[in-house]
Design a protein around this motif. Structure first.
Motif, short mmCIF file in Angstrom:
data_model
loop_
_atom_site.label_atom_id
_atom_site.label_comp_id
_atom_site.label_asym_id
_atom_site.label_seq_id
_atom_site.Cartn_x
_atom_site.Cartn_y
_atom_site.Cartn_z
N MET A 177 0.83 -1.20 0.00
CA MET A 177 0.00 0.00 0.00
C MET A 177 0.86 1.25 0.00
SD MET A 177 -3.16 -1.22 0.40
CE MET A 177 -3.83 -2.85 0.71
N PRO A 178 0.82 2.00 -1.05
CA PRO A 178 1.55 3.26 -1.03
C PRO A 178 0.70 4.27 -0.26
CG PRO A 178 0.40 3.02 -3.11
CD PRO A 178 0.03 1.83 -2.27
N ALA A 179 1.29 5.33 0.21
CA ALA A 179 0.49 6.35 0.86
C ALA A 179 -0.27 7.12 -0.22
CB ALA A 179 1.39 7.31 1.64
N PRO A 180 -1.60 6.94 -0.27
CA PRO A 180 -2.32 7.65 -1.32
C PRO A 180 -2.37 9.14 -1.00
CG PRO A 180 -3.77 6.23 -0.01
CD PRO A 180 -2.44 6.23 0.65
N HIS B 84 -8.82 13.68 -8.81
CA HIS B 84 -8.80 12.31 -9.29
C HIS B 84 -9.98 11.54 -8.73
CE1 HIS B 84 -4.17 12.48 -10.00
NE2 HIS B 84 -4.86 13.14 -10.90
N PRO B 85 -11.13 11.71 -9.37
CA PRO B 85 -12.33 11.08 -8.80
C PRO B 85 -12.20 9.57 -8.64
CG PRO B 85 -12.89 12.51 -10.66
CD PRO B 85 -11.40 12.46 -10.59
N LEU B 86 -11.39 8.94 -9.47
CA LEU B 86 -11.24 7.49 -9.34
C LEU B 86 -10.12 7.13 -8.37
CD1 LEU B 86 -11.92 6.17 -12.94
CD2 LEU B 86 -13.33 5.85 -10.93
N GLY B 87 -9.48 8.15 -7.78
CA GLY B 87 -8.53 7.90 -6.70
C GLY B 87 -7.20 7.32 -7.13
N THR B 88 -6.53 6.71 -6.15
CA THR B 88 -5.19 6.18 -6.37
C THR B 88 -5.23 4.66 -6.29
OG1 THR B 88 -4.55 8.05 -5.02
CG2 THR B 88 -2.82 6.50 -5.58
N ALA B 89 -4.56 4.01 -7.24
CA ALA B 89 -4.57 2.55 -7.27
C ALA B 89 -3.79 2.00 -6.08
CB ALA B 89 -3.96 2.06 -8.57
N LEU B 90 -4.33 0.96 -5.45
CA LEU B 90 -3.65 0.33 -4.32
C LEU B 90 -3.13 -1.06 -4.69
CD1 LEU B 90 -6.23 1.10 -1.49
CD2 LEU B 90 -4.12 2.33 -1.99
N ALA B 91 -3.93 -1.78 -5.47
CA ALA B 91 -3.56 -3.17 -5.75
C ALA B 91 -4.38 -3.71 -6.89
CB ALA B 91 -3.81 -4.02 -4.50
N LEU C 52 -8.04 -2.20 -7.30
CA LEU C 52 -8.58 -1.65 -6.06
C LEU C 52 -7.98 -0.27 -5.89
CD1 LEU C 52 -10.00 -1.93 -3.29
CD2 LEU C 52 -7.88 -2.93 -2.44
N ALA C 53 -8.82 0.75 -5.73
CA ALA C 53 -8.31 2.11 -5.59
C ALA C 53 -8.99 2.78 -4.42
CB ALA C 53 -8.56 2.90 -6.87
N GLN C 54 -8.33 3.83 -3.93
CA GLN C 54 -8.89 4.58 -2.81
C GLN C 54 -9.12 6.01 -3.26
OE1 GLN C 54 -6.84 4.25 0.96
NE2 GLN C 54 -6.87 6.47 1.24
N ASN C 55 -10.32 6.55 -3.04
CA ASN C 55 -10.53 7.97 -3.31
C ASN C 55 -11.09 8.63 -2.05
OD1 ASN C 55 -13.19 7.17 -3.27
ND2 ASN C 55 -13.72 8.03 -5.26
N ARG C 56 -11.43 9.90 -2.14
CA ARG C 56 -11.84 10.62 -0.94
C ARG C 56 -13.08 10.02 -0.31
NH1 ARG C 56 -11.31 16.42 0.34
NH2 ARG C 56 -13.48 16.50 -0.33
N LEU D 149 -6.53 4.64 -14.63
CA LEU D 149 -7.57 5.41 -13.92
C LEU D 149 -7.67 6.82 -14.49
CD1 LEU D 149 -6.99 4.36 -10.18
CD2 LEU D 149 -8.62 3.45 -11.84
N ARG D 150 -6.51 7.45 -14.72
CA ARG D 150 -6.52 8.82 -15.25
C ARG D 150 -7.15 8.84 -16.64
NH1 ARG D 150 -4.77 8.74 -10.75
NH2 ARG D 150 -7.03 8.67 -10.59
N ASP D 151 -6.82 7.82 -17.44
CA ASP D 151 -7.40 7.72 -18.78
C ASP D 151 -8.92 7.61 -18.71
OD1 ASP D 151 -5.50 8.02 -20.63
OD2 ASP D 151 -5.20 5.89 -21.07
#
Ligand code: ADP
Ligand code: MG
Length: 593
Positions: A391-394, A401-408, A416-420, A558-560
């Motif tokens: 897990m990186p620090a998102p 980034h509505p779709l957040g940061t990829a975790l795994a 699997l991603a984490q957003n606000r 995700l950005r795409d």
């Protein structure tokens, strides 16, 4: 037999044949009269599928006693007085023939009391008598077609005829939210809809009439131009139907079946719905009454638009806009169940394919897996994938980034991603397919369309009218790579086809194109075919399951997706991502905050 005039009664019956086909036609005419009279409540009572009794009561303006006999006279109406008004009819009725037609094939009575009237009057068998009754009008129709055996014989089973009535009343109920509707059959209540003023109440009515599934999967349409407004709800491709049986179009408050509108709807879904599936919608099209001819058909099922191109374009754009707008929630309101269509502002929080709380059952389902399988899943998740799931620090403020940061990556299938708002799951293949498709389409458009000459030109016999169309629209076809040439009054030749469509059934495509053009004045078929080929290429070119993606690759995907239009669905109409808010997760663990 010498030529002789038909008796009046027979003329009436023949006219009735055009308007009154079956019990549902009677209900339609009586409902329209009630609505034209300004009713806020309408009650429809039916016995034996309508062949024994149809009774429609309203609380509208009523009919003055002196005018009662006129209401039953042929071509007598209070809604039109000159030809100029016919050009811009604002009421549902205007032909003045419904009641006389119904009366000529049944036993009909009207009881009515106008506002300010001391009591009601009943008209039966040509005689008016004082009667008890509240403000408004009740029309009772008994023994439909008792005097037209040929018609009565053609009535279907009671259940079938009632089915038609039920569908009809639903359709009308969708056209007038301000009015309450009650329907009963053989003394049993079928539905009771209160007047619906607020948007939430309207959506509740749509839920009752079109079902929970439709409402769970619909988005709000809101499109306004000076000459045309299109509003209502359309279902996301994840909810489609095998028949076009849930397409409600209401033009200036009139429920119609119209080819231009249905075609525009189909085109709006061309990129996201395949395999002969049909979209579902409740769409209100409003325009200047003078721009619509409602006097096309005795039953007023059909309309004709003065500028059908404008209406077609407007509806297609309105629907496409609504479907393309489905984007991930950048800030879902915690704990709030998103109500599709509640208001445009909340739409952003409706995930593709429905809201998570409803899908919660699916999650619960997988919790109930047999223990052995559960253990196995755990093992799978923990063993190979865990290594890549560092897990990186998102970035906590990744608002843009509505779709957040990829975790795994899960099982080589999901990101699997984490957003606000919480957690996001993305179907990797579906998402990539969508992006590839949009990119191919863009490339294809910027590079221009490559045409491929046919070795042997294809000669086709067509109608003269179709050959004219080739003369008129030849340049448009050519710009899309299809070269058609007129060879004679009723023959054409296909010289070149778009390179992408080489090997496909060119004859069928050309014939369909001309048929579209002939019916609708325009065609997107060529574009649709090209898009379908591109979509196939995208599917084969997209990342397959089980390909290991690095975090950077996943984030790029995700950005795409955020940049890509309609990225909420793959080309086959499946959802590409789901949002699970923190509140959803809390609920899952019964954790109160
Ligand atoms: P149209 O609706 O085309 O005028 P109809 O035969 O359906 O023709 O009705 C004839 C007339 O009877 C209407 O124009 C209206 O004035 C009157 N009428 C019929 N039904 C009602 C009703 N439920 N409430 C008030 N007036 C009615
Ligand atoms: Mg009428």
């Amino acid at each position: 037999m010498p030529i002789q005039p038909l008796p009046d009664a027979l003329i009436n019956q023949i006219a009735a044949g055009e308007v009154i086909e079956r019990p549902a036609s009677v209900v339609k005419e009586l409902l329209e009269n009630a609505l034209d009279a300004g009713a806020t409540r309408v009650t429809v009572e039916v016995e034996h599928g309508g062949s024994e009794l149809i009774r429609v009561s309203d609380d509208g303006g009523g009919i003055p006693a002196a005018e009662l006999p006129l209401a039953l006279a042929r071509h007598a109406t209070s809604k039109l007085s000159d030809a100029a008004q016919l050009a811009a009819v604002a009421t549902l009725g205007f032909r003045g023939e419904a009641l006389s037609s119904i009366a000529s094939v049944s036993q009909l009575s009207i009881t009515s009391r106008e506002a300010g009237g001391e009591h009601a009057w009943t008209l039966r068998d040509g005689r008016a008598r004082p009667a008890a009754g509240r403000h408004g009008t009740t029309v009772e129709v008994r023994g439909l077609f008792h005097n037209v055996p040929a018609r009565r014989k053609f009535l279907r089973a009671e259940r079938t005829e009632f089915g038609h009535i039920d569908t009809l009343v639903r359709r009308v109920a969708l056209s007038r939210f301000e009015t309450g509707f009650t329907l009963s059959h053989n003394g049993r209540a079928v539905f009771d809809l209160a007047p619906a003023v607020e948007q939430a109440a309207r959506l509740a009515r749509v839920r009752k009439l079109c079902g929970e599934e439709f409402v769970q999967h619909c988005v709000h349409v809101h499109y306004e131009r000076p000459s045309l407004a299109v509003q209502g709800w359309v279902a996301l491709p994840a909810y489609s139907r095998s028949q076009p049986d849930m397409q409600y179009f209401l033009v200036n408050g009139r429920a119609v079946r119209d080819k231009v509108l249905m075609h525009a709807l189909r085109q709006a879904y061309a990129d996201v719905l395949y395999h002969g599936r049909h979209p579902a919608c409740v769409l209100y099209v409003d325009l200047d009454p003078a721009a619509v001819d409602v006097n096309v058909h005795p039953q007023k099922h059909e309309v004709r638009f003065r500028d059908s191109g404008l209406v077609h374009d407007g509806v297609r754009r309105a629907v496409q806009g609504a479907l393309g707008d489905v984007r991930p929630a950048s800030e879902a309101v915690e704990g709030e169940v998103p109500v599709p269509g509640a208001e445009p502002a909340t739409l952003a929080s409706v995930p593709a394919g429905g809201s998570w709380p409803a899908a919660g059952t699916a999650w619960q389902g997988s919790m109930r897996l047999p223990v052995r399988e559960q253990v196995q899943r755990y093992a799978e998740v923990l063993a190979p994938a865990a290594a890549s799931a560092v897990m990186p620090a998102p970035d906590p403020d990744s608002e843009d980034h509505p779709l957040g940061t990829a975790l795994a990556q899960l099982h080589g299938v999901y990101i699997l991603a984490q957003n606000r708002a919480g957690m996001i799951l993305v179907d990797m293949h579906a998402a990539h397919e969508r992006i590839t498709y949009e990119r191919l389409k863009r490339d294809y458009e910027t590079r221009g369309i490559v045409a491929q000459p046919l070795l042997v030109p294809l000669a086709l016999a067509v109608s003269e009218r179709e050959a004219d169309l080739v003369d008129q629209h030849g340049e448009v076809f050519a710009s899309l790579g299809l070269h058609l040439l007129r060879k004679g009054p009723a023959s054409i030749e296909v010289r070149q086809v778009p390179a992408l469509l080489e090997g496909s059934d060119v004859e069928q495509l050309t014939r369909d194109l001309l048929a579209d053009l002939g019916t609708h004045g325009r065609s997107n078929r060529l574009r649709e075919c090209l898009n379908e080929v591109l979509s196939g290429m995208a599917c084969h070119g997209a990342v397959r399951a089980n390909r290991r993606l690095g975090l950077a690759e996943m984030n790029a995907l995700l950005r795409d997706m955020e940049r890509t239009e309609s990225s909420g669905q793959c080309n086959h109409g499946r959802p590409t991502w789901y949002q699970f808010s923190l509140a959803d997760l809390d609920k899952l663990f019964l954790r109160g905050r």
